[in-house]
Structure formats: C-alpha cells, structure tokens
Write a protein that holds these residues in place. Structure first.
Motif, PDB file in Angstrom:
ATOM      1  N   ALA A  29       0.849  -1.187   0.000  1.00  0.00           N
ATOM      2  CA  ALA A  29       0.000   0.000   0.000  1.00  0.00           C
ATOM      3  C   ALA A  29       0.886   1.240   0.000  1.00  0.00           C
ATOM      4  O   ALA A  29       1.926   1.270   0.651  1.00  0.00           O
ATOM      5  N   GLY A  30       0.510   2.206  -0.769  1.00  0.00           N
ATOM      6  CA  GLY A  30       1.284   3.448  -0.817  1.00  0.00           C
ATOM      7  C   GLY A  30       2.274   3.460  -1.965  1.00  0.00           C
ATOM      8  O   GLY A  30       2.284   2.582  -2.821  1.00  0.00           O
ATOM      9  N   ASP A  31       3.116   4.472  -1.973  1.00  0.00           N
ATOM     10  CA  ASP A  31       4.094   4.641  -3.047  1.00  0.00           C
ATOM     11  C   ASP A  31       5.244   3.658  -2.879  1.00  0.00           C
ATOM     12  O   ASP A  31       5.679   3.369  -1.762  1.00  0.00           O
ATOM     13  N   LEU A  32       5.724   3.157  -3.999  1.00  0.00           N
ATOM     14  CA  LEU A  32       6.854   2.232  -4.004  1.00  0.00           C
ATOM     15  C   LEU A  32       8.036   2.915  -4.664  1.00  0.00           C
ATOM     16  O   LEU A  32       7.926   3.414  -5.788  1.00  0.00           O
ATOM     17  N   ASP A  33       9.153   2.930  -3.989  1.00  0.00           N
ATOM     18  CA  ASP A  33      10.395   3.443  -4.566  1.00  0.00           C
ATOM     19  C   ASP A  33      11.059   2.275  -5.291  1.00  0.00           C
ATOM     20  O   ASP A  33      11.808   1.491  -4.699  1.00  0.00           O
ATOM     21  N   ALA A  34      10.744   2.120  -6.565  1.00  0.00           N
ATOM     22  CA  ALA A  34      11.209   0.973  -7.347  1.00  0.00           C
ATOM     23  C   ALA A  34      12.729   0.902  -7.404  1.00  0.00           C
ATOM     24  O   ALA A  34      13.303  -0.192  -7.344  1.00  0.00           O
ATOM     25  N   ALA A  35      13.398   2.036  -7.500  1.00  0.00           N
ATOM     26  CA  ALA A  35      14.864   2.031  -7.560  1.00  0.00           C
ATOM     27  C   ALA A  35      15.464   1.494  -6.257  1.00  0.00           C
ATOM     28  O   ALA A  35      16.433   0.727  -6.278  1.00  0.00           O
ATOM     29  N   SER A  36      14.871   1.865  -5.129  1.00  0.00           N
ATOM     30  CA  SER A  36      15.360   1.370  -3.838  1.00  0.00           C
ATOM     31  C   SER A  36      15.104  -0.126  -3.693  1.00  0.00           C
ATOM     32  O   SER A  36      15.954  -0.869  -3.191  1.00  0.00           O
ATOM     33  N   LEU A  37      13.945  -0.581  -4.144  1.00  0.00           N
ATOM     34  CA  LEU A  37      13.633  -2.006  -4.078  1.00  0.00           C
ATOM     35  C   LEU A  37      14.591  -2.801  -4.953  1.00  0.00           C
ATOM     36  O   LEU A  37      15.147  -3.820  -4.531  1.00  0.00           O
ATOM     37  N   ARG A  38      14.809  -2.343  -6.160  1.00  0.00           N
ATOM     38  CA  ARG A  38      15.741  -3.023  -7.056  1.00  0.00           C
ATOM     39  C   ARG A  38      17.139  -3.045  -6.451  1.00  0.00           C
ATOM     40  O   ARG A  38      17.834  -4.061  -6.484  1.00  0.00           O
TER      41      ARG A  38
END
Length: 90
Positions: free
Chosen positions: A45-54
């Motif tokens: 839920a909420g915004d996902l920081d895709a770069a941080s997850l990757r």
C-alpha cells in the motif's frame, strides 16, 4: 567426496552437493517442473520506490552466491558455477 571452496572469481566449476544433485536429477527427468519452487506475493500500500527495491534485491543477490549459481552437466553429472555478478531483472 572431497568438497573445496568455490570462488566466483576463478570461473571454475565444483561438484553439486547431494541435495543439489537430487534436484538436478529430478529436473532432468521432468524439465521445467516447479514442484520445489514456492511462490509468494505481497500487496504493498502506498508509493513504491522501485529504484530502492531493485537496489535492495541487487544487494541480496550480490551477497549470496547461491543466487548467482547455475548448474551445468559435465559427463552426465551436475557441476555448479558461480557467476561473479548477475544483474537483477526488474
């Protein structure tokens, strides 16, 4: 059986462990079966920081050699090879 440490830097292969050899054998009998894979999913839920997850996933792959290990068949037996680096496909 004599096991020696395998380095990702030397580009060599090593024998598979007995557990790895069993799974390799089962895959040779029925290629592509996913009986031993466990899939999970998360709802975020909420915004996902895709770069941080990757970046976090890449760090895990860099740290754990088993996530960069592939298996080749040499003379009908499994051999493991550790890649020095593997990019996380995202």
């Amino acid at each position: 059986m004599n096991y020696t440490a395998l380095s990702a830097q030397d580009g060599k292969t090593a024998p598979a462990s007995s557990g790895q050899a069993r799974l390799w054998f089962l895959d040779q009998l029925e290629p592509g079966r996913s009986d031993y894979n466990v899939g999970i999913g998360w709802r975020i839920a909420g915004d996902l920081d895709a770069a941080s997850l990757r970046g976090a996933l890449q760090h895990v792959v860099d740290r754990h050699e088993i996530l960069r290990t592939t298996f080749d068949s040499v003379d009908g037996r499994p051999r493991q090879r550790i890649a020095p680096h593997r990019d996380v496909a995202f």
